[in-house]
Design a protein around this motif. Structure first.
Motif, PDB file in Angstrom:
ATOM      1  N   VAL A  71      53.398  79.136  11.880  1.00  0.00           N
ATOM      2  CA  VAL A  71      52.826  79.557  10.597  1.00  0.00           C
ATOM      3  C   VAL A  71      53.939  79.581   9.559  1.00  0.00           C
ATOM      4  O   VAL A  71      54.960  80.257   9.746  1.00  0.00           O
ATOM      5  CB  VAL A  71      52.183  80.956  10.710  1.00  0.00           C
ATOM      6  N   ASP A  73      53.133  79.959   6.092  1.00  0.00           N
ATOM      7  CA  ASP A  73      52.692  80.756   4.952  1.00  0.00           C
ATOM      8  C   ASP A  73      51.260  81.193   5.242  1.00  0.00           C
ATOM      9  O   ASP A  73      50.598  80.607   6.099  1.00  0.00           O
ATOM     10  CB  ASP A  73      52.742  79.920   3.665  1.00  0.00           C
ATOM     11  N   THR A  74      50.820  82.208   4.534  1.00  0.00           N
ATOM     12  CA  THR A  74      49.416  82.597   4.661  1.00  0.00           C
ATOM     13  C   THR A  74      48.813  82.708   3.269  1.00  0.00           C
ATOM     14  O   THR A  74      49.514  82.948   2.290  1.00  0.00           O
ATOM     15  CB  THR A  74      49.245  83.948   5.398  1.00  0.00           C
ATOM     16  N   ALA A  75      47.483  82.512   3.213  1.00  0.00           N
ATOM     17  CA  ALA A  75      46.755  82.669   1.953  1.00  0.00           C
ATOM     18  C   ALA A  75      45.651  83.682   2.175  1.00  0.00           C
ATOM     19  O   ALA A  75      44.975  83.650   3.202  1.00  0.00           O
ATOM     20  CB  ALA A  75      46.177  81.325   1.520  1.00  0.00           C
TER      21      ALA A  75
ATOM     22  N   ASP C 166      58.644  87.266   6.782  1.00  0.00           N
ATOM     23  CA  ASP C 166      59.227  86.032   6.256  1.00  0.00           C
ATOM     24  C   ASP C 166      58.952  84.864   7.197  1.00  0.00           C
ATOM     25  O   ASP C 166      58.761  83.733   6.758  1.00  0.00           O
ATOM     26  CB  ASP C 166      60.750  86.191   6.099  1.00  0.00           C
ATOM     27  N   ALA C 168      56.812  83.928  10.852  1.00  0.00           N
ATOM     28  CA  ALA C 168      55.882  84.387  11.877  1.00  0.00           C
ATOM     29  C   ALA C 168      56.361  83.950  13.254  1.00  0.00           C
ATOM     30  O   ALA C 168      57.146  83.012  13.387  1.00  0.00           O
ATOM     31  CB  ALA C 168      54.494  83.837  11.605  1.00  0.00           C
ATOM     32  N   THR C 169      55.873  84.647  14.252  1.00  0.00           N
ATOM     33  CA  THR C 169      56.096  84.230  15.633  1.00  0.00           C
ATOM     34  C   THR C 169      54.719  84.076  16.263  1.00  0.00           C
ATOM     35  O   THR C 169      53.740  84.595  15.719  1.00  0.00           O
ATOM     36  CB  THR C 169      56.932  85.280  16.394  1.00  0.00           C
ATOM     37  N   GLY C 174      49.083  88.557  11.007  1.00  0.00           N
ATOM     38  CA  GLY C 174      49.236  89.165   9.680  1.00  0.00           C
ATOM     39  C   GLY C 174      49.680  88.149   8.647  1.00  0.00           C
ATOM     40  O   GLY C 174      49.643  86.937   8.861  1.00  0.00           O
ATOM     41  N   ARG C 175      50.133  88.684   7.536  1.00  0.00           N
ATOM     42  CA  ARG C 175      50.548  87.811   6.448  1.00  0.00           C
ATOM     43  C   ARG C 175      51.929  87.228   6.693  1.00  0.00           C
ATOM     44  O   ARG C 175      52.769  87.840   7.342  1.00  0.00           O
ATOM     45  CB  ARG C 175      50.601  88.594   5.134  1.00  0.00           C
ATOM     46  N   VAL C 176      52.142  86.075   6.107  1.00  0.00           N
ATOM     47  CA  VAL C 176      53.461  85.454   6.088  1.00  0.00           C
ATOM     48  C   VAL C 176      53.808  85.238   4.624  1.00  0.00           C
ATOM     49  O   VAL C 176      52.988  84.713   3.860  1.00  0.00           O
ATOM     50  CB  VAL C 176      53.456  84.110   6.837  1.00  0.00           C
ATOM     51  N   GLY C 177      55.004  85.645   4.234  1.00  0.00           N
ATOM     52  CA  GLY C 177      55.415  85.461   2.842  1.00  0.00           C
ATOM     53  C   GLY C 177      56.151  86.684   2.345  1.00  0.00           C
ATOM     54  O   GLY C 177      56.328  87.675   3.064  1.00  0.00           O
ATOM     55  N   LYS C 181      54.269  89.358  -2.681  1.00  0.00           N
ATOM     56  CA  LYS C 181      52.941  88.760  -2.620  1.00  0.00           C
ATOM     57  C   LYS C 181      51.855  89.819  -2.442  1.00  0.00           C
ATOM     58  O   LYS C 181      50.696  89.580  -2.776  1.00  0.00           O
ATOM     59  CB  LYS C 181      52.921  87.810  -1.412  1.00  0.00           C
TER      60      LYS C 181
END
Lengths: 155, 387, 267
Positions: A71, A73-75, C166, C168-169, C174-177, C181
């Protein structure tokens, strides 16, 4: 329940566009739903569509032979998924996968692209807005390269 | 009753050069460890003295940017010089001091921390300069008068007896008249001496405290006559006009805060070696670090406080990374702190105009010149940055 | 200012390089408040400033990341071992000033440690605050502190807690970024919120910008600054940032009061 045009008008990426433009964009849009794990887009496929996420989370993934899908990035709600429809060769650079059930608005990018070609003003407007999305993503990606939480120190 | 035992603060007396010998003796007898100026290694330094014979009589020192030379005077003046490389902080805030020791009690048990015992004898400063008194007051403000008291400093500082000697021979780097810190001491002393050479070598002494009066009683003095007072005042009045340097102090904190990107900082950085000499000789620079050391043989540990300098690259860090990597930034930190942000932090300027940083800078960087250059092009760059 | 001996009551491993220690005083207890820090001394190795990360009765809680000699020595202390502590030093998070307003907490990396007591306080006095919005950023899911506690916060209906990493594994849903954000979509009212921010300085600068863009005045955003404090009490000079001494006047500052200082390079 709000109409598609209203939903589009309230999204960050399209906010403030003239009604005519919004109607035209809404004409290229439809509601879609993806179940958990389902792909919205697959790397290498023709990028004729882009998405505005309404609910749920979409992961942008890059498949690697040795580590599987990573992954990058996520949106989430309000975020746009996909800009490859605007630029040659109009192919997806990443997989887009629903991490959970996702409701989104799908836009016919091929159709919009044609309209942008016919109407350079609209084309410029959309190009500016998608350029902003790309700038934000690029800035975030660059910032993540700094690895600010991983810094080593003394003490 | 001997009239001298009735002396009061504010009273002015006179004694001859022999009286200086008796003054040192009286201080030693009163239990003080007497520190005073003495000639060593080509400089007038401050160290423990046992008699007035060790004072630098007949000596003076020529001072200028990056220049200090002892020279023989053609008279017997004891205090015919300004300041040397040492300041009193060497004794109140030594370059290295053990703060505590943690050792396991004989046999077993967890280590316990034992603080360093207080010094056995209080200090007597002989021939502190008026600028030195201001410097001590500034360090007091930092180390004693904030929310927390620096224990080691407080113990060394406690009960110190101060004999100030007003300045008659300012050095070429001196600018105390600009800073309002000299050449005459106004307060903060037990005794204030002015050495008078005209009309007979003698010392005019003002009593600054009850214990000053008490000590002076053992010296043997005579009342000051009108001409003694006039001569003493003439010494310092003339010194005002013989300052080697001057500084326009108007609005310095604001000037510096508004000129953090001034081109002068890059220019001076080309000369600055970031050696830290200026911070070592500065009588107010108080920055220290701690060194924790341990003894592998018995498992005991000690904490030492050591001088540090804002000119070292690892002086200020975030997670081990240096905040001020360039010499430009480190020089700027020192100058803007000394003359600007010190006021924000402690309510006083950090400079007393002693000129030591000018004299002992190996490349002759002169703070008065740097500040004047910044003022000459006030705001050019920062205004441009602020748009 | 002489360190007080403490005994390690417990040691919990948070991540591969971070441990949380509970310390019991063998003499007069130290009672820090959220936002303050203590100086922790590992015998014979050295002393470091560590912010307070808990509010346990009768014990000090510190979360320590092993990045140098002293922090590594602290992290290797077994229960029962001795550690010397002096403090508490520095100022507090403005939890009292935030009463009656929405509370926004933005934490990055180890910056969650000093914010944890503030979050716990807000949860324990939930009626004192409006919306409670917590945004947490970490390097990877494995670097996330207090995982179980964050899960418990997320399970509450009266707090909005979101996490982003920042990188993911596998298995991360969850969110990445960047943590920034999370700010545009967080449910607080920018006109009536107080924000508490802690993390790497560059991250805090970006978070403050994002909060201001969201409509918050910088005067209601508080950040916790860090420099190498040696004495903790304003005597040694190391933690100067222009006109301020971080150990004495901070570490918690109003963003508008230090914004200009943070913009000056190498200050």
């Amino acid at each position: 329940m709000r109409s598609l045009a209203e939903l589009i008008a309230s999204s960050p990426v399209f906010a403030g566009l003239p009604d005519d433009d919004l109607d035209l964009i809404a004409g290229c849009a439809r509601n879609v739903h993806f179940d958990e794990g389902e792909l919205l887009a697959r790397e290498g496929d023709a990028a004729d569509t882009f998405y505005l996420v309404r609910r749920g989370r979409v992961a942008l993934e890059l498949h690697t032979p040795d580590r599987g899908s990573l992954v990058i990035d996520t949106a989430d709600a309000g975020d746009v998924v996909g800009w490859s429809w605007l630029f040659p060769p109009y192919r997806w650079h990443y997989d887009a996968r629903a991490v959970e059930g996702v409701s989104a608005i799908a836009f016919d990018g091929a159709c919009l692209r044609g309209k942008c070609g016919d109407d350079p003003r609209l084309g410029y407007e959309l190009m500016q807005r998608f350029a902003q999305v790309m700038v934000d993503r690029l800035q975030h990606a660059r910032f993540r390269l700094l690895d600010v939480y991983g810094g080593i120190g003394v003490g | 009753m001997d009239p001298e035992t009735r002396m009061l603060p504010g009273e002015v007396r006179v004694f001859d050069p022999a009286g200086l010998e008796r003054l040192v003796e009286a201080l030693v007898e009163a239990g003080y460890r007497v520190l005073g100026p003495t000639v060593r290694d080509g400089a007038i330094v401050l160290d423990e003295i046992a008699s007035a014979g060790e004072l630098p009589h007949g000596w003076t020192a020529e001072q200028d940017a990056a220049r200090y030379r002892l020279r023989r005077r053609d008279d017997d003046a004891m205090f015919g010089w300004a300041v040397g490389p040492h300041s009193w902080k060497q004794h109140f805030l030594p370059a290295r001091a053990r703060l505590w020791r943690a050792a396991a009690p004989a046999g077993q048990g967890p280590p316990t921390i034992e603080e360093e015992p207080p010094p056995e004898r209080p200090l007597a400063l002989l021939a502190a300069r008026p600028c030195d008194l201001h410097a001590i007051a500034i360090q007091d403000r930092v180390l004693l008068e904030g929310r927390y008291v620096e224990r080691d400093y407080a113990l060394r500082r406690r009960d110190a007896f101060v004999v100030v000697v007003n300045c008659g021979v300012p050095g070429g780097s001196c600018f105390c008249a600009s800073m309002g810190t000299g050449p005459r001491a106004e307060r903060g002393y037990d005794l204030a001496l002015t050495e008078v050479l005209d009309g007979g070598h003698r010392f005019v002494v003002e009593v600054g405290s009850a214990r000053g009066a008490e000590l002076l009683a053992a010296v043997g003095t005579s009342p000051a006559r009108e001409e003694d007072l006039a001569a003493a005042h003439a010494v310092t009045d003339e010194a005002v006009f013989r300052m080697g340097r001057s500084l326009d102090t108007a609005g310095l904190p604001e000037l510096l805060a508004a000129n953090l990107e001034h081109p002068r900082f890059a220019e001076v950085a080309e000369r600055c070696l970031t050696c830290g000499n200026c911070t070592a000789v500065c009588p107010t620079c108080f920055c220290t670090s701690v060194e924790d050391v341990n003894d592998l043989a018995d498992g005991s540990a000690e904490r030492w406080r050591v001088w540090d300098t804002c000119f070292s690259i690892d002086y200020s860090t975030i997670h081990g990374g240096s905040v001020r990597r360039s010499s430009r930034a480190r020089y700027r930190q020192w100058l803007t702190h000394k003359f600007g942000t010190w006021v924000d932090q402690f309510g006083t300027s950090g400079c007393v105009g002693c000129g030591r940083c000018i004299t002992w800078c190996p490349v002759g960087i002169d703070v008065t010149e740097e500040l004047a250059a910044i003022r000459a092009r006030d705001g050019e760059v920062d205004r441009a940055l602020a748009r | 200012m002489t360190p007080v001996p403490h005994r390690v009551r417990s040691r919990v491993r948070e991540t591969h390089d971070t441990w949380t220690l509970e310390l019991e005083s063998l003499a007069e207890p130290i009672r820090p408040r959220a936002g303050q820090f203590d100086m922790l001394y590992a015998h014979g190795v050295g002393e470091v400033p560590i912010s307070v990360s808990g509010d346990h009765e009768g014990a000090l809680t510190h979360t320590v990341r092993a990045v140098g000699a002293v922090t590594s020595a602290l992290c290797s202390l077994e229960p029962g071992a001795l550690v010397w502590v002096r403090g508490p030093y520095g100022n507090e998070w403005p939890l009292a000033e935030a009463v009656g307003r929405d509370l926004v907490v933005v934490a990055g990396g180890i910056g969650l440690a000093p914010l944890r007591p503030a979050i716990r306080h807000a949860l324990a006095h939930r009626e004192d605050y409006g919306v409670l919005s917590v945004a947490v950023g970490a390097r990877t899911p494995a670097d996330l502190l207090y995982v179980h506690e964050i899960e418990a916060w997320r399970a509450r209906l009266d707090a909005e807690v979101d996490v982003t990493v920042d990188a993911a594994t596998p298995g991360w849903r969850g969110r990445v970024g960047l943590v920034t954000k999370l700010i545009p979509g967080a449910p607080f009212d920018p006109e009536n919120a107080v924000a508490l921010v802690c993390g790497p300085e560059v991250m805090m600068i970006f978070v403050v910008r994002a909060l201001v863009e969201r409509g918050m005045p910088a005067s209601r955003i508080w950040i916790s600054l860090e420099r190498n404090m040696r004495c903790g009490v304003g005597h040694c000079g190391h933690c100067q940032l222009g006109p301020t001494l971080i150990c004495r006047d901070g570490p918690v500052y109003r963003a508008d009061e230090v914004a200009r200082l943070l913009e000056v390079r190498e200050l």
